[in-house]
Design a protein around this motif. Structure first.
Motif, PDB file in Angstrom:
ATOM      1  N   PRO A 165       0.818  -1.218   0.000  1.00 18.59           N
ATOM      2  CA  PRO A 165       0.000   0.000   0.000  1.00 18.59           C
ATOM      3  C   PRO A 165       0.851   1.267   0.000  1.00 18.59           C
ATOM      4  N   ARG A 166       0.473   2.204  -0.847  1.00 20.55           N
ATOM      5  CA  ARG A 166       1.082   3.529  -0.899  1.00 20.55           C
ATOM      6  C   ARG A 166       0.026   4.500  -1.403  1.00 20.55           C
ATOM      7  N   SER A 167       0.313   5.793  -1.332  1.00 20.21           N
ATOM      8  CA  SER A 167      -0.716   6.789  -1.618  1.00 20.21           C
ATOM      9  C   SER A 167      -1.195   6.761  -3.063  1.00 20.21           C
ATOM     10  N   ASP A 168      -0.350   6.315  -4.007  1.00 20.55           N
ATOM     11  CA  ASP A 168      -0.737   6.336  -5.409  1.00 20.55           C
ATOM     12  C   ASP A 168      -1.112   4.959  -5.952  1.00 20.55           C
ATOM     13  N   CYS A 169      -1.247   3.962  -5.092  1.00 19.63           N
ATOM     14  CA  CYS A 169      -1.579   2.621  -5.573  1.00 19.63           C
ATOM     15  C   CYS A 169      -3.100   2.481  -5.682  1.00 19.63           C
ATOM     16  N   TRP A 170      -3.549   1.363  -6.244  1.00 21.26           N
ATOM     17  CA  TRP A 170      -4.963   1.040  -6.334  1.00 21.26           C
ATOM     18  C   TRP A 170      -5.363   0.159  -5.152  1.00 21.26           C
ATOM     19  N   CYS A 311      -6.377   6.386  -1.071  1.00 23.75           N
ATOM     20  CA  CYS A 311      -5.710   6.120  -2.344  1.00 23.75           C
ATOM     21  C   CYS A 311      -6.784   5.827  -3.381  1.00 23.75           C
ATOM     22  N   LYS A 312      -6.366   5.412  -4.567  1.00 22.83           N
ATOM     23  CA  LYS A 312      -7.308   5.191  -5.662  1.00 22.83           C
ATOM     24  C   LYS A 312      -8.089   3.887  -5.441  1.00 22.83           C
ATOM     25  N   LEU A 313      -9.401   3.999  -5.440  1.00 23.74           N
ATOM     26  CA  LEU A 313     -10.265   2.832  -5.259  1.00 23.74           C
ATOM     27  C   LEU A 313     -10.474   2.145  -6.598  1.00 23.74           C
ATOM     28  N   HIS A 314     -10.222   0.831  -6.650  1.00 24.44           N
ATOM     29  CA  HIS A 314     -10.366   0.106  -7.903  1.00 24.44           C
ATOM     30  C   HIS A 314     -11.198  -1.157  -7.767  1.00 24.44           C
ATOM     31  N   MET A 315     -11.727  -1.437  -6.592  1.00 18.69           N
ATOM     32  CA  MET A 315     -12.450  -2.699  -6.401  1.00 18.69           C
ATOM     33  C   MET A 315     -13.822  -2.659  -7.035  1.00 18.69           C
ATOM     34  N   LYS A 316     -14.348  -3.859  -7.292  1.00 23.51           N
ATOM     35  CA  LYS A 316     -15.681  -4.051  -7.831  1.00 23.51           C
ATOM     36  C   LYS A 316     -16.395  -5.032  -6.907  1.00 23.51           C
ATOM     37  N   LEU A 317     -17.122  -4.495  -5.949  1.00 23.54           N
ATOM     38  CA  LEU A 317     -17.747  -5.280  -4.886  1.00 23.54           C
ATOM     39  C   LEU A 317     -19.192  -4.836  -4.720  1.00 23.54           C
TER      40      LEU A 317
END
Length: 415
Positions: A165-170, A311-317
């Motif tokens: 995890p980092r500030s610019d990750c998904w 950070c950037k949210l990328h999940m599909k839940l």
């Protein structure tokens, strides 16, 4: 998020009161979430670095076959490590096959896969030429090991999705599934692989492949989506589950459904409870604008809406009563009608409670959207931008809309 970070007008809203009564702690990405459902073992991994480790372990342990479908497969550090592991597997006699989207992975040099092909592996690009299917993307994310273990979710093969995890990750989900239904996922891979190798670009054949994929009623169902004339199998299943639902929780990277689906979501909020965690950060500002266009409707229907901030949210839940959906599909026009997608439907009350608790924990890292705060930033110029973004996100591929942010990546001068 602390109380000080909330606008003063949010302190008296029902959404805020519900948030505070849940007393949520921030999501710990180092934790795993596991469940046993109908003879299946489910394991959810939220840490990108651990996802890479587990993928490499599974590839290194493969005895017979490795099958991969991926939208983005970068030639960065994570991609090279995966290819190197696949090469070692191929050299020890494991059958390796991959179907990769030609647009999502358009910047990846084909030479990355040359040693793997020389070792007997098969790497095929989906929709390689300008044909009737070129705007249809293979947006799936699926890894199968020995037809015994499946890995799916929203993540791609790239550093942004497979790093600590980092500030610019998904912020994403990787779900490992073991159990009897993997045979269905393996059958789907065979069908989409055969289509891509032998019939790539034949739209009618792809439509029939998607349309005829059966929707079973098992506790674990592998559903697919694509360019059918009406709703795809996974979208039909969601629509049916929403019909009489009273609880809805959604953590969604890209949210821009059509009016029919949006009204169904609103009806759930009116007769029960609906909670939406949307992306507050992204590398695609157009998708955030498209989502914000619909907030007003959801809020008028008494839905809870918030935007994830760390950070950037990328999940599909999606959680609908006692049913959970996890996979590659966003809740937007492209994923509902156009893109080739894979989603796992899990019908289990205990697992649904676990995932509903997970969404509740996410809210402590969110900015709560209230009718007043939404109205404050929804000036006429911003609404025009949001509307343009909604249309573009529904038509063009995400890699294109990323470049067309309509000024939405800049601070809004009307706020």
């Amino acid at each position: 998020m602390s109380i000080k970070a909330l606008p003063l007008r949010a302190l008296q809203t029902p959404a805020y009161e519900r948030l505070m009564t849940e007393a949520c702690a921030p999501v710990d990405l180092s934790e795993r979430l596991t469940a046993d459902v109908a003879g299946h073992r489910l394991e959810l991994i939220f840490d990108g670095g651990e996802r890479l480790t587990r993928l490499l372990d599974l590839i290194n342990g493969a005895a017979h076959s490795i099958d991969i479908i991926m939208y983005i497969f970068e030639g960065d550090a994570a991609g090279v490590r995966i290819v190197d592991a696949l090469l070692v597997a191929a050299r020890r006699g494991v059958r390796v096959r991959a179907v990769i989207d030609s647009f999502g992975s358009g910047d990846t040099p084909d030479g990355l896969f040359a040693p793997l092909r020389e070792a007997g592996g098969s790497v095929t690009f989906f929709s390689r030429r300008w044909r009737s299917t070129y705007l249809i993307r293979n947006h799936q994310k699926l890894v199968l090991i020995d037809d015994h273990v499946a890995v799916t979710g929203g993540f791609n093969i790239a550093d942004d999705y497979l790093s600590p995890p980092r500030s610019d990750c998904w912020f994403d989900i990787g779900m490992i599934v073991k159990g009897p239904s993997i045979a269905r996922a393996a059958l789907w891979f065979d069908e989409i692989h055969d289509y891509t190798v032998n019939n790539d670009g034949k739209l009618l054949m792809l439509r029939r492949l998607i349309r005829e994929w059966p929707i079973d009623n098992g506790a674990i169902s592998w559903l697919v989506g694509g360019p059918t004339q009406r709703l795809s199998p996974w979208a039909r299943a969601v629509r049916a589950d929403l019909e009489n639902a009273r609880q809805l929780d959604m953590a969604m990277a890209y949210f821009s459904p059509g009016q029919g689906m949006l009204r169904r979501l609103g009806r759930v909020a009116q007769r029960g409870r609906a909670r939406f965690v949307m992306a507050g950060k992204s590398d695609n500002a157009a998708t955030i604008g498209a989502s914000r266009l619909l907030y007003g409707y959801l809020l008028r229907k008494s839905a809870d809406v918030c935007e994830y901030q760390p950070c950037k949210l990328h999940m599909k839940l999606i959680i609908i009563d006692d049913v959970v959906y996890i996979g590659s599909a966003n809740f937007d026009v492209r994923s509902l009608f156009v893109n080739v997608e894979v989603m796992v439907r899990i019908a289990d009350a205990g697992f649904a409670r676990q995932m509903r608790g997970f969404v509740a924990e996410m809210r402590s890292d969110c900015e709560v959207i209230t009718p007043n705060s939404h109205k404050a930033r929804a000036g006429w110029l911003t609404r025009i931008r949001w509307t343009l973004a909604w249309f573009v996100v529904g038509i063009v591929d995400y890699t294109v809309s990323r470049k067309l942010n309509f000024g939405l990546g800049d601070p809004d001068p009307e706020v």
